[in-house]
Each structure stands twice: as structure tokens, then as C-alpha cells.
Design a protein around this motif. Structure first.
Motif, PDB file in Angstrom:
ATOM      1  N   THR A 145       0.835  -1.206   0.000  1.00  0.00           N
ATOM      2  CA  THR A 145       0.000   0.000   0.000  1.00  0.00           C
ATOM      3  C   THR A 145       0.865   1.250   0.000  1.00  0.00           C
ATOM      4  O   THR A 145       0.623   2.197  -0.766  1.00  0.00           O
ATOM      5  CB  THR A 145      -0.943   0.015   1.217  1.00  0.00           C
ATOM      6  N   ILE A 146       1.898   1.275   0.842  1.00  0.00           N
ATOM      7  CA  ILE A 146       2.786   2.444   0.855  1.00  0.00           C
ATOM      8  C   ILE A 146       3.511   2.568  -0.484  1.00  0.00           C
ATOM      9  O   ILE A 146       3.678   3.672  -1.017  1.00  0.00           O
ATOM     10  CB  ILE A 146       3.812   2.344   1.996  1.00  0.00           C
ATOM     11  N   ARG A 147       3.906   1.456  -1.039  1.00  0.00           N
ATOM     12  CA  ARG A 147       4.687   1.466  -2.284  1.00  0.00           C
ATOM     13  C   ARG A 147       3.876   1.960  -3.474  1.00  0.00           C
ATOM     14  O   ARG A 147       4.413   2.615  -4.376  1.00  0.00           O
ATOM     15  CB  ARG A 147       5.222   0.055  -2.561  1.00  0.00           C
ATOM     16  N   THR A 148       2.568   1.677  -3.494  1.00  0.00           N
ATOM     17  CA  THR A 148       1.777   1.931  -4.698  1.00  0.00           C
ATOM     18  C   THR A 148       0.692   2.997  -4.540  1.00  0.00           C
ATOM     19  O   THR A 148       0.113   3.413  -5.542  1.00  0.00           O
ATOM     20  CB  THR A 148       1.097   0.632  -5.166  1.00  0.00           C
ATOM     21  N   CYS A 149       0.383   3.421  -3.306  1.00  0.00           N
ATOM     22  CA  CYS A 149      -0.766   4.316  -3.141  1.00  0.00           C
ATOM     23  C   CYS A 149      -0.532   5.649  -3.835  1.00  0.00           C
ATOM     24  O   CYS A 149       0.596   6.136  -3.952  1.00  0.00           O
ATOM     25  CB  CYS A 149      -1.081   4.520  -1.660  1.00  0.00           C
ATOM     26  N   LYS A 150      -1.625   6.256  -4.299  1.00  0.00           N
ATOM     27  CA  LYS A 150      -1.565   7.533  -4.996  1.00  0.00           C
ATOM     28  C   LYS A 150      -1.951   8.701  -4.097  1.00  0.00           C
ATOM     29  O   LYS A 150      -1.752   9.852  -4.456  1.00  0.00           O
ATOM     30  CB  LYS A 150      -2.488   7.500  -6.219  1.00  0.00           C
ATOM     31  N   GLN A 151      -2.503   8.399  -2.928  1.00  0.00           N
ATOM     32  CA  GLN A 151      -2.787   9.470  -1.986  1.00  0.00           C
ATOM     33  C   GLN A 151      -1.487  10.023  -1.415  1.00  0.00           C
ATOM     34  O   GLN A 151      -0.526   9.295  -1.234  1.00  0.00           O
ATOM     35  CB  GLN A 151      -3.662   8.946  -0.827  1.00  0.00           C
TER      36      GLN A 151
END
Length: 223
Positions: A145-151
Motif C-alpha cells: 500500500t505504501i509502495r503503490t498508493c496515490k494518496q
């Protein structure tokens, strides 16, 4: 300051208490605080983070899951993780059903970060930011999630933290939506072993950066 205390009956019919703190009748948004198991909302990082949000006219939600109590002594770590995700989701559903905020911050520490992938899916994408304090990078959903999130997000972990992983951090650094801060010598509490002054300075620098992060466009993502 107003404190609204409630509880929700969650996993295995155990009640999970939560508190919404507010200093204004017209809050800019809601900051959702997800502590660790032993690192509670009364600990320094949460105490000062809560103050930073309240001073900027955000409401603050403390989810006070009591996983250190006798009710959970027979839980495996896997079941405790499952309880965390279900409990936090239940609290959040109740709060969202009863309130109407324009934007959200999610701040989790260590064990609390394991609920953040689910929480981020429940909140409006464009109006939500994430603050990952000492995330459990060994947990694949957290890392991915940290690697790919856009927020927009802030990831803070010391290089002496047992969950620090250089290879994974290098991948996270490639995500332009995430700003990473790696305090040198900082442990899992974001303090420096055997050095009180450096520990205070490290916590101070983390809170200062977090305070600046809150100020960006009142918590609304750039589009």
C-alpha cells in the motif's frame, strides 16, 4: 475542548472504545489515530500529533482498542490482526454514518498501520492523506500500500527500527506520492537509545514535519 466517548461492539462481541476530540464547531476534517498495541494515544507521538491536528481545527478520532487486556490473551497474532481490521472498520463505519467531514487524515503507528490499507479503501480517495509512523514493512499489505498508493502520504521510520528494510524503503522512495523521513539512529519509538536529548530532538523534528504536512491545502490532495 470537547470529548465525545463511545464504544462499538466488534470482533467476538468485545467492545472497542473510541473518543472524538474537537476544539471547534466547524472542523476542517477528521484525523483518525490508530495506535500500536503498547504505544497508546497517550504516548508522545500521538499526544503531540493530536495537538497539532486540534490546533489546526481538525477533529481527532482515537480508536482505543484494548488488545493488551485479558480478553485477548488467547489470541494468536494472526487473529489479533484480523480483530484489528474488523474493529477499526466497525468504529469507522459508525463514525462516518454519524458525521460529515470534508477531508481525512489516517495516522497509524506500528501495529495500527496494519489496518490502514483497509481504512484507506473506506475513505474518499481524493480527500484523504496517510501518515505511516514506524510501519510494519514485514506485513505485505502495508508495504504494498505504501509502495503503490496515490494518496499523498508521509512515511517515517528510523534506521534502527526492527521493521526498517533498506530494500523495501528504496522501492517506497520511488513512489512520488510518499515523502519518506528516516531519522538516523532512531528506534521503533522514534527515539535514540541511551540519548535523551537526541530522542527529544528526533520526536520534535517528526512532529514539526507532521505539522507542516497537515498544512498542505487543508488536507485536500492536489489534483
Amino acid at each position: 475542548m470537547k470529548n465525545k466517548s463511545k464504544s462499538v461492539t466488534c470482533y467476538k462481541q468485545i467492545k472497542i472504545p473510541y473518543v472524538i476530540q474537537s476544539k471547534t464547531d466547524q472542523p476542517k476534517g477528521l484525523a483518525i489515530m490508530l495506535p500500536g498495541i503498547g504505544y497508546t494515544v497517550k504516548s508522545p507521538l500521538f499526544h503531540f500529533s493530536s495537538g497539532a491536528f486540534l490546533n489546526k481545527e481538525y477533529d481527532v478520532l482515537h480508536v482505543n482498542y484494548p488488545y493488551y487486556s485479558a480478553d485477548y490473551e488467547d489470541f494468536s497474532f494472526e487473529e489479533l490482526t484480523s480483530a484489528l481490521i474488523k474493529d477499526v472498520s466497525a468504529v469507522l463505519h459508525e463514525v462516518l454514518d454519524q458525521t460529515n467531514y470534508n477531508c481525512y487524515y489516517v495516522l497509524g503507528k506500528s501495529f495500527g498501520t496494519m489496518a490502514m490499507p483497509t481504512v484507506l479503501e473506506l475513505l474518499p480517495f481524493l480527500n484523504t492523506k496517510a501518515i505511516w509512523l514506524t510501519p510494519r514493512l514485514i506485513d505485505e499489505p502495508v508495504f504494498q500500500t505504501i509502495r503503490t498508493c496515490k494518496q499523498q502520504g508521509l512515511c517515517i521510520i528510523g534506521d534502527k527500527d526492527p521493521f526498517y528494510d533498506l530494500e523495501k524503503m528504496n522501492q517506497i522512495l520511488l513512489n512520488s506520492s510518499i515523502e519518506c523521513i528516516i531519522p538516523v539512529g532512531a528506534n521503533h519509538a522514534l527515539e535514540v537509545d541511551n540519548d535523551i536529548i537526541k530522542s527529544i530532538d528526533t520526536v520534535k523534528s517528526v512532529i514539526k514535519r507532521l505539522d507542516n504536512f497537515i498544512s498542505l491545502k487543508n488536507g485536500v490532495l492536489r489534483t
